[in-house]
Design a protein around this motif. Structure first.
Motif, PDB file in Angstrom:
ATOM      1  N   ALA A 145     -10.906  -0.086  -6.354  1.00 23.04           N
ATOM      2  CA  ALA A 145      -9.555  -0.685  -6.007  1.00 23.04           C
ATOM      3  C   ALA A 145      -9.758  -2.198  -7.496  1.00 23.04           C
ATOM      4  O   ALA A 145     -11.505  -2.792  -7.538  1.00 23.04           O
ATOM      5  CB  ALA A 145      -9.416  -1.732  -4.456  1.00 23.04           C
ATOM      6  N   ILE A 146      -9.129  -2.817  -7.743  1.00 26.50           N
ATOM      7  CA  ILE A 146      -9.454  -3.664  -8.734  1.00 26.50           C
ATOM      8  C   ILE A 146      -9.121  -5.053  -8.007  1.00 26.50           C
ATOM      9  O   ILE A 146      -8.242  -5.509  -7.073  1.00 26.50           O
ATOM     10  CB  ILE A 146      -8.249  -3.926  -9.563  1.00 26.50           C
ATOM     11  N   ILE A 147     -10.053  -5.478  -7.270  1.00 25.37           N
ATOM     12  CA  ILE A 147     -10.461  -7.050  -6.884  1.00 25.37           C
ATOM     13  C   ILE A 147      -9.687  -8.478  -7.739  1.00 25.37           C
ATOM     14  O   ILE A 147     -10.179  -8.583  -8.041  1.00 25.37           O
ATOM     15  CB  ILE A 147     -11.356  -7.229  -5.877  1.00 25.37           C
ATOM     16  N   ASP A 148      -8.847  -8.885  -6.632  1.00 27.29           N
ATOM     17  CA  ASP A 148      -8.428 -10.641  -7.535  1.00 27.29           C
ATOM     18  C   ASP A 148      -9.647 -11.080  -6.322  1.00 27.29           C
ATOM     19  O   ASP A 148      -9.263 -10.683  -4.806  1.00 27.29           O
ATOM     20  CB  ASP A 148      -7.454 -10.957  -7.114  1.00 27.29           C
ATOM     21  N   ASP A 149     -10.103 -12.090  -6.671  1.00 32.78           N
ATOM     22  CA  ASP A 149     -11.230 -13.009  -6.272  1.00 32.78           C
ATOM     23  C   ASP A 149     -10.909 -14.872  -7.057  1.00 32.78           C
ATOM     24  O   ASP A 149     -11.128 -14.633  -7.192  1.00 32.78           O
ATOM     25  CB  ASP A 149     -12.821 -13.059  -5.649  1.00 32.78           C
ATOM     26  N   SER A 162      -8.687   0.763   1.022  1.00 36.65           N
ATOM     27  CA  SER A 162      -8.972   2.609   1.250  1.00 36.65           C
ATOM     28  C   SER A 162      -8.498   2.747   2.963  1.00 36.65           C
ATOM     29  O   SER A 162      -8.527   4.145   3.299  1.00 36.65           O
ATOM     30  CB  SER A 162     -10.453   2.673   1.396  1.00 36.65           C
ATOM     31  N   ASN A 163      -8.309   1.807   3.954  1.00 34.92           N
ATOM     32  CA  ASN A 163      -7.600   2.595   4.558  1.00 34.92           C
ATOM     33  C   ASN A 163      -6.566   2.801   4.914  1.00 34.92           C
ATOM     34  O   ASN A 163      -6.083   3.258   6.230  1.00 34.92           O
ATOM     35  CB  ASN A 163      -7.623   0.969   6.073  1.00 34.92           C
ATOM     36  N   PHE A 164      -5.404   2.483   4.360  1.00 31.35           N
ATOM     37  CA  PHE A 164      -4.019   3.699   4.023  1.00 31.35           C
ATOM     38  C   PHE A 164      -4.324   4.755   3.788  1.00 31.35           C
ATOM     39  O   PHE A 164      -2.952   5.874   3.853  1.00 31.35           O
ATOM     40  CB  PHE A 164      -3.416   1.897   3.285  1.00 31.35           C
ATOM     41  N   PRO A 167       0.858  -0.714   0.438  1.00 30.34           N
ATOM     42  CA  PRO A 167      -0.151  -0.084  -0.060  1.00 30.34           C
ATOM     43  C   PRO A 167       0.940   1.228  -0.182  1.00 30.34           C
ATOM     44  O   PRO A 167       0.602   2.555  -0.213  1.00 30.34           O
ATOM     45  CB  PRO A 167      -0.989   0.317   0.789  1.00 30.34           C
ATOM     46  N   ALA A 168       2.051   0.693   0.050  1.00 29.37           N
ATOM     47  CA  ALA A 168       2.878   2.486   0.666  1.00 29.37           C
ATOM     48  C   ALA A 168       2.623   3.361  -0.520  1.00 29.37           C
ATOM     49  O   ALA A 168       2.212   4.617  -0.851  1.00 29.37           O
ATOM     50  CB  ALA A 168       4.577   2.098  -0.055  1.00 29.37           C
ATOM     51  N   PRO A 169       2.514   3.255  -2.550  1.00 24.87           N
ATOM     52  CA  PRO A 169       1.910   3.974  -3.237  1.00 24.87           C
ATOM     53  C   PRO A 169       0.918   5.080  -2.879  1.00 24.87           C
ATOM     54  O   PRO A 169       0.650   6.192  -3.139  1.00 24.87           O
ATOM     55  CB  PRO A 169       1.245   3.606  -4.427  1.00 24.87           C
ATOM     56  N   GLY A 212     -14.059  -2.271  -6.958  1.00 28.55           N
ATOM     57  CA  GLY A 212     -14.739  -2.733  -4.690  1.00 28.55           C
ATOM     58  C   GLY A 212     -15.254  -1.512  -5.455  1.00 28.55           C
ATOM     59  O   GLY A 212     -15.972  -0.849  -5.837  1.00 28.55           O
ATOM     60  N   GLU A 213     -15.507  -1.427  -3.623  1.00 28.20           N
ATOM     61  CA  GLU A 213     -16.771  -0.007  -3.716  1.00 28.20           C
ATOM     62  C   GLU A 213     -15.282   1.237  -4.045  1.00 28.20           C
ATOM     63  O   GLU A 213     -14.901   1.493  -3.578  1.00 28.20           O
ATOM     64  CB  GLU A 213     -17.222   0.690  -1.796  1.00 28.20           C
ATOM     65  N   PHE A 214     -16.684   2.555  -4.182  1.00 29.37           N
ATOM     66  CA  PHE A 214     -15.637   3.306  -4.832  1.00 29.37           C
ATOM     67  C   PHE A 214     -15.853   4.512  -3.477  1.00 29.37           C
ATOM     68  O   PHE A 214     -17.427   4.827  -2.826  1.00 29.37           O
ATOM     69  CB  PHE A 214     -16.772   4.205  -5.815  1.00 29.37           C
ATOM     70  N   ALA A 215     -15.285   5.630  -3.185  1.00 32.16           N
ATOM     71  CA  ALA A 215     -15.258   6.616  -2.407  1.00 32.16           C
ATOM     72  C   ALA A 215     -16.284   7.272  -2.612  1.00 32.16           C
ATOM     73  O   ALA A 215     -16.607   7.425  -3.476  1.00 32.16           O
ATOM     74  CB  ALA A 215     -13.861   6.830  -1.985  1.00 32.16           C
TER      75      ALA A 215
END
Length: 359
Positions: free
Chosen positions: A252-256, A242-244, A221-223, A290-293
């Motif tokens: 986010a693009i989610i991998d499941d 999003s927590n970061f 999550p550094a970037p 993922g959910e949008f802000a």
């Protein structure tokens, strides 16, 4: 005499009980995972580990799972994979592109063990491969970035110049250009899947070059943290980050991987497992957004949802022509789209990417 016989019977019962317990333990399906990063990376390896936990939840005490994290690609990977195969694992998932040859080598040495390798292209009688069409998600987020950028410069932090990563960059540009023809993408290659220091420095360099949205195909999550500190937007990798960066994280693009892992473990249990070549995307649920802000305008969210629906139905292909390469040469005609074979071997930039592709 009675007490001795009772003690003898008790000991025999205890021994038999122990034998039964041992058989039950041996009957458990042993499932192993090999991760290139730490499970706490909150990105690629974290999401694969969520799949492992889903397997535990689905099968309970019928399975025994284990994982080895932070395994470098190469000789170290071969050692770890061999150790899992030799220690009674029934199926082993190796989850990074650079594990391909080590997995193939070990699979030949352990023909009774099932192996699954992520993002590779080599198979054998007991080695299947699987990947996700991440590029579909990157097209969607490219569109959103194209609407939200003010500088018309999108920064992209890339890991290694393999087709999977190049596809992601190009798909981002395709989505970007579909809504904002003036926008471009600048790329910084860090030659690592997980290196917070390098990733953070890359984000700083891109922002200094005018990027006001950061995307990444690296796992820390550094970037996003750098983006938040510099007041620009960013997109999460593989999982919700999003927590970061709550003020910068667009989505986010989610991998499941959960359903895939559950199915392959079930097949192993049933004795129906066979090596397959699986490439799932938004339609199969392997890729999601993922959910949008809250700060993302509703009309952009609606646009993204429509694009997701079109990709899912097959109405929209992220690499539908006309497409020109970086030199301006038309490589895909209008009305056509790149085949899976072309996508799997992609080693060129589309028009709109700045800089040269490393070889």
């Amino acid at each position: 005499m009675f007490r001795r016989n009772l003690l003898k019977k008790t000991l025999i019962a205890a021994l038999l009980s122990g034998v039964t317990m041992g058989v039950q333990a041996e009957d458990k399906t042993k499932v192993g995972f090999v991760y290139v990063g730490p499970v706490g990376d909150h990105g690629w390896s974290y999401q694969h580990d969520q799949g492992r936990l889903a397997v535990e939840k689905a099968f309970g005490d019928k399975v025994e799972t284990s994982f080895v994290e932070k395994v470098s690609e190469g000789a170290d990977a071969e050692r770890v994979i061999r150790k899992l195969a030799a220690s009674g694992h029934d199926i082993v998932f190796t989850t990074s592109f650079g594990y391909m040859n080590p997995t193939l080598k070990v699979a030949k040495q352990f023909p009774k063990v099932n192996f699954e390798h992520a993002t590779g292209y080599k198979t054998s009688k007991n080695l299947g491969i699987y990947s996700a069409r991440f590029y579909e998600g990157r097209y969607v987020m490219g569109q959103v970035a194209g609407k939200m950028t003010k500088s018309n410069v999108i920064g992209y932090i890339a890991s290694f110049p393999i087709p999977e990563v190049v596809r992601g960059i190009n798909a981002t540009v395709q989505g970007l250009k579909s809504v904002n023809p003036d926008a471009t993408v600048k790329v910084v290659w860090v030659n690592s899947w997980y290196d917070p220091g390098k990733e953070g420095d890359a984000a700083k360099a891109l922002i200094d070059q005018g990027a006001d949205i950061i995307m990444q195909h690296t796992d820390s999550p550094a970037p996003l943290q750098v983006a938040e500190s510099r007041g620009v937007y960013a997109v999460g990798q593989a999982t919700d980050m999003s927590n970061f960066a709550p003020k910068s994280h667009i989505s986010a693009i989610i991998d499941d991987w959960s359903n895939y892992y559950i199915q392959k473990v079930k097949d192993t249990m049933d004795g129906t497992w066979k090596p397959e070549d699986t490439w799932g995307g938004i339609a199969s649920g392997m890729v999601g957004i993922g959910e949008f802000a809250d700060f993302v305008p509703k009309e952009y969210v609606s646009m993204a949802e429509k694009t997701i629906s079109k990709i899912k139905s097959g109405e929209l292909h992220p690499f539908k022509g006309p497409i020109k390469d970086q030199s301006g040469k038309e490589v895909v005609k209008e009305g056509e789209h790149l085949s899976d074979k072309d996508l799997l071997g992609m080693d060129w930039y589309v028009e709109g990417v700045e800089g040269k592709l490393p070889k």
